[in-house]
Design an enzyme around this catalytic site. Structure first.
Site, PDB file in Angstrom:
ATOM      1  N   GLY A 161      -0.518   7.675  -1.604  1.00 31.84           N
ATOM      2  CA  GLY A 161      -1.781   9.100  -0.363  1.00 31.84           C
ATOM      3  C   GLY A 161      -1.643   8.267   0.952  1.00 31.84           C
ATOM      4  CG  HIS A 162       1.893   7.483   1.949  1.00 35.38           C
ATOM      5  ND1 HIS A 162       3.650   7.995   1.968  1.00 35.38           N
ATOM      6  CD2 HIS A 162       1.779   6.966   1.262  1.00 35.38           C
ATOM      7  CE1 HIS A 162       3.956   7.325   1.146  1.00 35.38           C
ATOM      8  NE2 HIS A 162       2.826   6.633   0.607  1.00 35.38           N
ATOM      9  CE  LYS A 203       3.527   3.146   1.023  1.00 38.22           C
ATOM     10  NZ  LYS A 203       2.398   2.164   0.790  1.00 38.22           N
ATOM     11  CD  GLN A 246       3.501   3.922  -5.628  1.00 38.56           C
ATOM     12  OE1 GLN A 246       5.064   4.301  -5.500  1.00 38.56           O
ATOM     13  NE2 GLN A 246       3.533   5.419  -4.665  1.00 38.56           N
ATOM     14  CG  ASP A 295      -3.596   1.713  -0.058  1.00 40.25           C
ATOM     15  OD1 ASP A 295      -2.366   3.287   0.355  1.00 40.25           O
ATOM     16  OD2 ASP A 295      -4.235   1.697  -1.283  1.00 40.25           O
TER      17      ASP A 295
END
Ligand code: GDP
Ligand code: IMO
Ligand code: MG
Length: 431
Positions: free
Chosen positions: A40-41, A16, A225, A13
């Site tokens: 989760g991006h 990225k 990650q 988080d």
């Protein structure tokens, strides 16, 4: 032509997705090489928000090839839903713009069930705080040589034989956890039903990328990650189940080690972590609360509150080494606006000795006391700054001190969730 790897240099988080989206303008191919829909991006482009889990962050830009590599574990049902929801936002996704490696292992519903059952059964201190999406069990089946892979979806007899092999392992395991045996026929029917929605995207990714590289196209490898969640170099066992560090980029798509020219580490200007495990600079005071509130630190996947703490230069120096980082992108600098004093962890005290890295043994990690350096904060706003000239002097001093302490230069700086609120210092794609 330069190929660039983007990796998280903390516990995930770091931002990225935003940076991959920004850099994707300069690339021809954007490839995911590990992890799954535990990622989760979040991208924000002209006020519109896109949330991606399994799809590479390059899909949103259009006109690029997005690739899901063999190092990923793929939930085909999730992917189909994600494609549908991103299409609803007006993004074009087709077999011309998205390719999935044929040797990618699948995440099945039984993997998620097992992941969640184990977490529920875990005693205090052993819970990992996973995303519950079956990532660990799917990777276990991969190395256990009982995965169902994308290519297996193309032949009914192979598919059934693969399912039988997997269930020989899973049924006894489920019995031990008090879960009903798998309904074999229902699982096979479900796989046969999803197969025609996945197979059009299947391709020999290693071959396509080899040809693209030879023709001078640029590849942007997108990590998920963060290096401290790496299965080997993270805070084991409180990690994810894949190699996250940059060396995985080549293996995760089927290219040689020389295919990577530049490693960009994504680094948040402070530290966060979701899930269990050690976190030396964690704050449970007003400063921690302020970081979480200003930084909107809630997990994209599970909605969990992220744990927050001061910047840990010792840890980032370590992850820059394990990923061979050439330059970093420092994100969320704006979240530090208004702090009177900022602290940076420069090392640890352990049993009266000074350490400049986090030791591997769990009991030692737990006893490490951070050694802090203090810096004056700034009262001006850095939010949305697009040039160095817009940054207050103390913010520049903070950035320069971070560079010194982690022994790595800042290549990019991010000052808001918006795509264009980004300051370019050194272009990672420049030859
Ligand atoms: P990822 O998993 O590394 O892609 O990061 P996430 O998307 O899970 O979390 C990063 C969050 O911070 C997202 O909500 C981004 O929109 C947001 N973000 C990214 N860069 C910045 C920044 O420079 N400033 C602020 N305030 N938010 C940012
Ligand atoms: P992105 O790509 C932050 C964490 C989970 C848990 C541990 C293991 O958005 O940075 P898993 O479900 O992978 O078996 O969970 O890893 N985790 C992440 N934390 N960002 C992520 O991805 C994460 N993916 C997994 O919270 O602690
Ligand atoms: Mg995330």
């Amino acid at each position: 032509m330069a190929n660039v790897v983007v990796v998280g240099a903390q516990w995930g988080d770091e931002g990225k997705g935003k940076i991959v989206d920004w850099l994707s303008e300069r690339a021809d191919v954007i490839a995911r090489f590990q992890g799954g829909h535990n990622a989760g991006h979040t991208l924000v482009i002209d006020g519109e928000t896109y949330k991606l889990n399994a799809l590479p962050s390059g899909v949103v830009r259009g006109g690029k090839l997005s690739v899901i590599g063999n190092g990923v574990v793929l939930d085909p049902w999730h992917l189909v839903n994600e494609i549908a929801s991103i299409r609803e936002q007006g993004v074009d996704i087709s077999p011309e713009t998205l390719m999935i490696a044929e040797n990618t292992p699948l995440i099945l519903p039984i993997h998620g069930e097992l992941d969640r059952a184990r977490e529920e059964a875990a005693s205090k201190g052993t819970k990992i705080g996973t995303t519950g999406r079956g990532i660990g069990p799917a990777y276990e089946d991969k190395v256990g040589r009982r995965s169902i892979r994308v290519a297996d979806l193309s032949d009914d007899a192979t598919l059934e034989a693969r399912v039988d092999r997997a269930l020989q392992h899973h049924d006894p395991l489920r019995r031990g956890l008090g879960i009903d045996p798998v309904d074999r026929d229902a699982l096979i029917a479900k796989l046969k039903e999803i197969a025609p929605q996945i197979l059009p995207y299947a391709a020999p990714v290693w071959k396509v990328l080899s040809e693209k590289r030879k023709s001078g196209q640029r590849i942007l490898f997108e990590g998920a990650q963060g290096a401290l969640l790496d299965i080997d170099f993270g805070t084991y066992p409180f990690v994810t189940s894949s190699n996250v560090i940059a060396g995985q980029a080549a293996t995760g798509v089927g290219m040689g080690p020389g295919s990577v020219d530049y490693v960009l580490g994504i680094v948040k200007a402070y530290t966060t972590r979701v899930g269990e495990g050690p976190f030396p600079t964690e704050l449970d005071d007003d400063d921690g609360l302020r970081l979480g509130t200003r930084g909107h630190e809630f997990g994209t996947v599970t909605g969990r509150k992220r744990r927050c703490g001061w910047f840990d230069a010792a840890l980032v120096r370590q992850t820059c080494a394990t990923s061979g980082v050439n330059g970093i992108s420092l994100t969320k600098l704006d979240v530090l606006d208004g702090f009177e004093t900022l602290k940076i962890c420069v090392g640890y005290e352990l049993d009266g000795k000074r350490l400049d890295y986090l030791p591997t043994a769990a009991d030692q990690q737990a006893r490490c006391v951070p050694v802090y350096e203090e810096m004056p904060g700034w009262s001006e706003s850095t939010e949305g700054a697009r040039s160095w000239a817009e940054l207050p002097a103390n913010a520049i001093k903070y950035v320069r001190r971070v560079e010194e302490l982690i022994d790595c230069p800042v290549a990019l700086l991010s000052t808001s969730p918006e795509r264009d609120d980004t300051i370019l210092v050194t272009d990672p794609f420049a030859d």
